[in-house]
Design an enzyme around this catalytic site. Structure first.
Site, PDB file in Angstrom:
ATOM      1  N   ASN A 208       0.846  -1.195   0.000  1.00 31.80           N
ATOM      2  CA  ASN A 208       0.000   0.000   0.000  1.00 31.80           C
ATOM      3  C   ASN A 208       0.883   1.246   0.000  1.00 31.80           C
ATOM      4  OD1 ASN A 208       0.481   0.888   2.868  1.00 31.80           O
ATOM      5  ND2 ASN A 208      -0.343  -1.161   3.236  1.00 31.80           N
ATOM      6  N   ASP A 277      -4.585  -6.046   5.304  1.00 36.10           N
ATOM      7  CA  ASP A 277      -5.615  -6.850   5.972  1.00 36.10           C
ATOM      8  C   ASP A 277      -5.622  -8.279   5.440  1.00 36.10           C
ATOM      9  OD1 ASP A 277      -6.494  -4.855   7.654  1.00 36.10           O
ATOM     10  OD2 ASP A 277      -7.742  -3.958   6.096  1.00 36.10           O
ATOM     11  N   LYS A 287       7.840 -17.164 -10.849  1.00 36.16           N
ATOM     12  CA  LYS A 287       7.098 -16.015 -11.365  1.00 36.16           C
ATOM     13  C   LYS A 287       5.810 -16.481 -12.065  1.00 36.16           C
ATOM     14  CE  LYS A 287       7.620 -12.087 -14.384  1.00 36.16           C
ATOM     15  NZ  LYS A 287       8.398 -11.489 -15.464  1.00 36.16           N
ATOM     16  N   PRO A 304      -3.367 -11.469  10.686  1.00 38.86           N
ATOM     17  CA  PRO A 304      -3.750 -11.214  12.084  1.00 38.86           C
ATOM     18  C   PRO A 304      -3.864  -9.712  12.321  1.00 38.86           C
ATOM     19  CG  PRO A 304      -1.433 -11.838  11.929  1.00 38.86           C
ATOM     20  CD  PRO A 304      -2.017 -12.031  10.561  1.00 38.86           C
ATOM     21  N   ASP A 305      -4.783  -9.315  13.196  1.00 36.16           N
ATOM     22  CA  ASP A 305      -4.862  -7.897  13.588  1.00 36.16           C
ATOM     23  C   ASP A 305      -3.845  -7.706  14.711  1.00 36.16           C
ATOM     24  OD1 ASP A 305      -5.519  -5.394  14.750  1.00 36.16           O
ATOM     25  OD2 ASP A 305      -7.469  -5.509  13.765  1.00 36.16           O
ATOM     26  N   ILE A 306      -2.744  -7.052  14.379  1.00 42.88           N
ATOM     27  CA  ILE A 306      -1.610  -6.987  15.310  1.00 42.88           C
ATOM     28  C   ILE A 306      -1.997  -6.226  16.575  1.00 42.88           C
ATOM     29  CG2 ILE A 306       0.767  -6.173  15.593  1.00 42.88           C
ATOM     30  CD1 ILE A 306       1.075  -6.535  12.522  1.00 42.88           C
ATOM     31  N   LYS A 335     -13.500   1.449  16.182  1.00 48.66           N
ATOM     32  CA  LYS A 335     -12.213   0.721  16.236  1.00 48.66           C
ATOM     33  C   LYS A 335     -11.622   0.738  17.640  1.00 48.66           C
ATOM     34  CE  LYS A 335     -10.740   1.058  11.576  1.00 48.66           C
ATOM     35  NZ  LYS A 335     -10.037   1.824  10.570  1.00 48.66           N
TER      36      LYS A 335
HETATM   37  O1  C5P Z   1      -8.688  -2.033  11.110  1.00 53.51           O
HETATM   38  P1  C5P Z   1      -7.771  -0.968  10.596  1.00 53.51           P
HETATM   39  O2  C5P Z   1      -6.714  -1.492   9.687  1.00 53.51           O
HETATM   40  O3  C5P Z   1      -8.476   0.175   9.959  1.00 53.51           O
HETATM   41  O4  C5P Z   1      -7.081  -0.391  11.922  1.00 53.51           O
HETATM   42  C1  C5P Z   1      -6.012   0.460  11.898  1.00 53.51           C
HETATM   43  C2  C5P Z   1      -5.171   0.278  13.136  1.00 53.51           C
HETATM   44  O5  C5P Z   1      -4.959  -1.095  13.401  1.00 53.51           O
HETATM   45  C3  C5P Z   1      -3.787   0.867  12.982  1.00 53.51           C
HETATM   46  O6  C5P Z   1      -3.348   1.241  14.263  1.00 53.51           O
HETATM   47  C4  C5P Z   1      -3.002  -0.316  12.434  1.00 53.51           C
HETATM   48  O7  C5P Z   1      -1.612  -0.169  12.680  1.00 53.51           O
HETATM   49  C5  C5P Z   1      -3.602  -1.466  13.199  1.00 53.51           C
HETATM   50  N1  C5P Z   1      -3.630  -2.759  12.479  1.00 53.51           N
HETATM   51  C6  C5P Z   1      -2.873  -3.783  12.947  1.00 53.51           C
HETATM   52  N2  C5P Z   1      -2.921  -5.015  12.336  1.00 53.51           N
HETATM   53  C7  C5P Z   1      -3.698  -5.197  11.255  1.00 53.51           C
HETATM   54  C8  C5P Z   1      -4.478  -4.154  10.766  1.00 53.51           C
HETATM   55  C9  C5P Z   1      -4.424  -2.936  11.391  1.00 53.51           C
HETATM   56  O8  C5P Z   1      -2.132  -3.615  13.940  1.00 53.51           O
HETATM   57  N3  C5P Z   1      -3.714  -6.383  10.666  1.00 53.51           N
END
Ligand code: C5P
Length: 405
Positions: A208, A277, A287, A304-306, A335
């Site tokens: 991104n 995401d 390739k 994973p959502d870190i 959020k």
């Molecule tokens: O859900 P979203 O991506 O909009 O949330 C943004 C926040 O979550 C930011 O602080 C981003 O660094 C964190 N984030 C994360 N892991 C992910 C997606 C987002 O830590 N996989």
């Protein structure tokens, strides 16, 4: 960013050809907000004029051990400084330092220094390799003198080998590290920054447009405001700020591993990275080739959502970011709650003036207790200082409230 605002540097310049490089060092130090005073040896004046250094440092250059005015306070400059940088440090001046000789104003200052000293050796490779020089450097290291370089390479005398003075940028970084490593550390702050890169095949990635600027500015601000900083960064083109430990990563999975490892030992976690995401369910070994007119289908699986995972550790204060293009406050509040954060910083990335890659930002901070602070458009570096100050205030308030009465 004025990382070194309020810091006072005494720069000792000795008689080596590398003396010309200290012009750039003075510029870097002053640009970072430091005050610089120069003290030269008589030999240094053979290589560079006092007028040049006075003009660059904005202050009179100190040269005379016995000034005609009769002042005897010849070492006040070293008493007033936070750091003494010796660049270039010739074999001769290093030998005098090791032997405690004080025969000019600079060697007097070195003998009187109760502040950290950083030396950047610069000399012919044979002089550097001479056992006398090696022993002097060893002695000085044992006494706590810090060294940067020398580099190996082509030398002004025509020979090649060790003895080239380090680049001004490298000396600046070491100096900033010494000045910013706080005596009184607030704790460890882990910051994620930049994009992640998810491989599709050996040459293609899903990524991104995050530049990492906001996260890097936060890391610099946190180091200035008393934190030990661990910066976990996706691929960006920025240099890490001084006094920050960089942990480079590529994928969201690597960022997750590093974040978990670091956050367990930390006091605050700031998730500023634009984490993908989704990632391809697998990276092709070779390739991916064009397949005629057929469309190519990719299967993406969630990452994973870190920050949500880290926020589950109740030992860390968790701060997240919300980059939105509409319904800023509403999405950010959602959020904050779903990720169980202590603070969320929401910014509108639809604006070209404050979004990805731009120098400015504008944001809304929303705290767990519902308090909101609006940050008007400002440079990302200034915003970073505001955000870290708010985090410091929040932690101070929390520790006052939990203190026994
Ligand atoms: O859900 P979203 O991506 O909009 O949330 C943004 C926040 O979550 C930011 O602080 C981003 O660094 C964190 N984030 C994360 N892991 C992910 C997606 C987002 O830590 N996989």
């Amino acid at each position: 960013m004025e990382y070194l605002k309020g810091k006072r540097i005494l720069l000792g310049v000795t008689g080596g050809i590398a003396a010309y490089k200290c012009c750039e060092l003075i510029r870097l130090l002053r640009k970072a907000g430091a005050g610089v005073r120069v003290v030269m040896t008589p030999a240094a004046e053979q290589f560079i004029t006092p007028l040049t250094l006075a003009t660059l440092s904005g202050a009179e250059v100190l040269r005379d051990l016995f000034p005609s005015g009769g002042s005897v306070d010849h070492i006040s400059s070293v008493r007033e400084a936070d750091l003494l940088i010796l660049a270039p440090a010739t074999a001769n001046t290093l030998a005098k330092m090791a032997g405690g000789i004080a025969d000019n104003l600079l060697t007097c200052c070195l003998l009187a220094a109760r502040i950290p000293v950083l030396a950047a050796p610069a000399m012919n490779c044979a002089m550097y390799e001479n056992p006398a020089t090696a022993a002097n450097i060893r002695t000085l290291r044992e006494r706590g003198v810090h060294f940067v370089g020398p580099d190996v390479g082509w030398q002004a005398c025509g020979e090649s080998g060790p003895g080239r003075m380090s680049a001004p940028e490298a000396i600046f970084r070491e100096a900033a590290d010494l000045l910013l490593r706080p005596g009184q550390i607030r704790g460890t702050m882990v910051i994620t920054a930049g994009p992640t890169e998810e491989p599709l095949d050996p040459v293609r990635t899903l990524t991104n447009r995050s530049s990492g600027r906001m996260g890097y500015a936060l890391a610099g601000a946190a180091a200035m405001l008393g934190w030990r900083v661990r910066l976990i960064s996706g691929p960006v083109t920025l240099d890490p700020p001084p006094a920050v430990d960089l942990i480079p990563v590529r994928t969201a999975a690597e960022m997750m591993d590093a974040a978990w490892r670091e956050a367990k030992e930390a006091d605050c976690f700031v998730g500023c990275a634009a984490v993908a995401d989704f990632r391809p369910d697998h990276a092709a070994r070779n390739k991916i080739k064009k397949c005629g007119e057929e469309s190519l289908k990719l299967t993406l699986v969630p990452n994973p959502d870190i920050i949500r995972t880290i926020a589950g550790l109740d030992t860390v204060l968790a701060v997240g970011f919300a980059a939105e293009t509409e319904h800023l406050a509403e999405y950010a509040r959602h959020k904050l709650a779903t990720k169980d954060l202590d603070l969320i910083v929401a910014n509108d990335v639809s604006s070209t003036e404050t979004g990805f890659g731009s120098e400015d930002n504008a944001a809304l901070m929303i705290f767990r207790d519902g308090r909101e602070v609006s940050l008007p458009r400002m440079r990302k570096e200034d915003m970073a200082l505001r955000i870290i100050s708010e985090i410091n205030d929040l932690l101070d308030r929390q520790s006052r409230e939990s203190a026994p009465v």
